[in-house]
Write an enzyme that holds these catalytic residues in place. Structure first.
Site, PDB file in Angstrom:
ATOM      1  N   GLU A   8       0.866  -1.176   0.000  1.00 21.98           N
ATOM      2  CA  GLU A   8       0.000   0.000   0.000  1.00 21.98           C
ATOM      3  C   GLU A   8       0.900   1.222   0.000  1.00 21.98           C
ATOM      4  O   GLU A   8       1.126   1.863   1.014  1.00 21.98           O
ATOM      5  CB  GLU A   8      -0.958   0.043   1.190  1.00 21.98           C
ATOM      6  CG  GLU A   8      -1.991   1.165   1.012  1.00 21.98           C
ATOM      7  CD  GLU A   8      -2.918   1.364   2.176  1.00 21.98           C
ATOM      8  OE1 GLU A   8      -3.196   2.533   2.503  1.00 21.98           O
ATOM      9  OE2 GLU A   8      -3.378   0.369   2.757  1.00 21.98           O
ATOM     10  N   HIS A  10       1.795   4.731  -2.233  1.00 24.82           N
ATOM     11  CA  HIS A  10       1.076   5.581  -3.172  1.00 24.82           C
ATOM     12  C   HIS A  10       1.990   6.548  -3.924  1.00 24.82           C
ATOM     13  O   HIS A  10       3.067   6.904  -3.457  1.00 24.82           O
ATOM     14  CB  HIS A  10       0.007   6.361  -2.417  1.00 24.82           C
ATOM     15  CG  HIS A  10      -0.879   5.488  -1.585  1.00 24.82           C
ATOM     16  ND1 HIS A  10      -1.742   4.574  -2.132  1.00 24.82           N
ATOM     17  CD2 HIS A  10      -1.009   5.366  -0.230  1.00 24.82           C
ATOM     18  CE1 HIS A  10      -2.394   3.944  -1.154  1.00 24.82           C
ATOM     19  NE2 HIS A  10      -1.956   4.391   0.000  1.00 24.82           N
ATOM     20  N   HIS A 163      -9.239   0.225  -1.071  1.00 25.45           N
ATOM     21  CA  HIS A 163      -8.583   1.265  -0.276  1.00 25.45           C
ATOM     22  C   HIS A 163      -9.620   2.285   0.189  1.00 25.45           C
ATOM     23  O   HIS A 163     -10.628   2.501  -0.478  1.00 25.45           O
ATOM     24  CB  HIS A 163      -7.506   1.953  -1.126  1.00 25.45           C
ATOM     25  CG  HIS A 163      -6.719   2.980  -0.388  1.00 25.45           C
ATOM     26  ND1 HIS A 163      -7.103   4.309  -0.346  1.00 25.45           N
ATOM     27  CD2 HIS A 163      -5.582   2.881   0.342  1.00 25.45           C
ATOM     28  CE1 HIS A 163      -6.222   4.983   0.376  1.00 25.45           C
ATOM     29  NE2 HIS A 163      -5.291   4.144   0.798  1.00 25.45           N
ATOM     30  N   ASP A 286       2.200   2.362   3.824  1.00 25.35           N
ATOM     31  CA  ASP A 286       1.302   3.480   3.529  1.00 25.35           C
ATOM     32  C   ASP A 286       2.087   4.753   3.224  1.00 25.35           C
ATOM     33  O   ASP A 286       1.635   5.863   3.503  1.00 25.35           O
ATOM     34  CB  ASP A 286       0.292   3.734   4.650  1.00 25.35           C
ATOM     35  CG  ASP A 286      -1.008   4.368   4.146  1.00 25.35           C
ATOM     36  OD1 ASP A 286      -1.054   4.789   2.970  1.00 25.35           O
ATOM     37  OD2 ASP A 286      -1.979   4.457   4.931  1.00 25.35           O
TER      38      ASP A 286
END
Length: 323
Positions: A8, A10, A163, A286
């Site tokens: 995860e 980004h 998500h 994250d």
């Protein structure tokens, strides 16, 4: 631990960058912009420093899902996916990709997923919660119009990462006067947990028993509610039961994976292991909304067995994504 795989993680393109502006204090925004737009600089340096071999990258939120203009949503998804494919091709040994999908149009989303998997080599999709074709109506993926889309996902045999995003304003009245509850603090988890439960109860996994869904943030609170959900459904008959044929926990344990993204607490990890098992937990950070060092430094010394650390940190992801 060396060789960790994180999924995860980004990035943004200029068209979606401002979607992330509201999730951090203003004095942090300049730093976050740099993190989101960077692939091969600070991000790669941190991976090297903290034992992360591979990151599976995905578009920031809500991005495509919040674009009510359907042709524009389709265009942004394609451009984001093309940009990500180009970046991953520079270092295929370190970066892989999740597709962004314009699920405002299930047929277009199906075609885009097929293109990303079959032509661009993506390993699955990450979708930022419900989609919308107007300002007031959330489109959840248990709706009948998504049946053909899920058939495509199942046929391609790739995972689907659900998500979070915030609920729409008219659905956020419980948070009025308490803006601190929005976003990652609380609203993200609640919105995503309900969406996941809708999928479990809809019968989707009876039709596609091999379909695999990923949830971040240690399962958005769901591991700790499975017994209560099934216990209530087993004896409270005031409303019709859900369409699915089995217990909710059965689908959660067989059709879902969870990640450690943004939830770096050993007690929570152990609870999740007891509920869903270490074979269905995946390491993640994250980034750039959480720090790589916070995630890795915690995970590398968490009081779990080394066998479980290897599974969660690396081998589960290698198996799930055929890496």
């Amino acid at each position: 631990m060396q060789g960790k795989i994180a999924l995860e993680e980004h990035f943004a393109i200029p068209d979606t960058l401002m979607d992330s502006a509201g999730f951090v204090p203003g004095d942090y925004w300049e730093e976050l912009q740099k993190r989101l737009l960077d692939i091969h600089g600070q991000r790669l340096d941190l991976m090297d420093k903290h034992g992360i071999e591979t990151m599976i990258l995905s578009l920031n939120a809500p991005a495509v899902q919040a674009i009510a203009d359907v042709p524009r949503a389709i265009d942004i998804a394609k451009r984001a996916n093309d940009a990500l494919a180009e970046e991953c091709a520079k270092r295929p040994d370190r970066f892989r990709a999740f597709a962004a999908l314009p699920l405002q149009d299930p047929e277009a989303a199906s075609r885009e997923l097929e293109r990303c998997v079959n032509e661009l080599g993506f390993v699955g999709a990450l979708v930022n919660g419900f989609s919308q074709r107007d300002a007031t109506t959330p489109l959840y993926y248990d709706l009948p119009e998504y049946l053909d889309f899920w058939s495509v996902v199942a046929k391609l045999n790739v995972p689907f990462y659900l998500h979070p995003r915030n609920p729409l304003p008219q659905d956020s009245r419980i948070y009025e006067g308490h803006p601190w509850l929005m976003g990652p603090t609380w609203a993200f988890a609640q919105e995503t947990a309900v969406h996941a439960l809708r999928l479990m109860g809809s019968g989707l996994f009876d039709k596609h028993p091999n379909l695999q869904i990923i949830l971040g943030h240690m399962g958005e609170g769901l591991p700790y509610m499975m017994w209560r959900i099934d216990n209530r459904n087993a004896w409270v008959k005031v409303a019709p039961n859900y369409p699915a044929k089995r217990r909710i926990a059965d689908y959660f344990n067989e059709n879902f994976y969870i990640t450690t993204s943004g939830n770096f607490r050993t007690q929570t990890l152990v609870d999740a292991m007891l509920e869903i098992g270490s074979d269905r937990i995946l390491f993640s950070t994250d980034w750039p909304f959480e720090n790589v060092d916070h995630a890795a430094d915690w995970f590398d010394v968490a009081t779990i067995s080394e066998a479980d650390r290897q599974k969660i940190g690396r081998t589960n992801a290698k198996s799930l994504f055929n890496l």
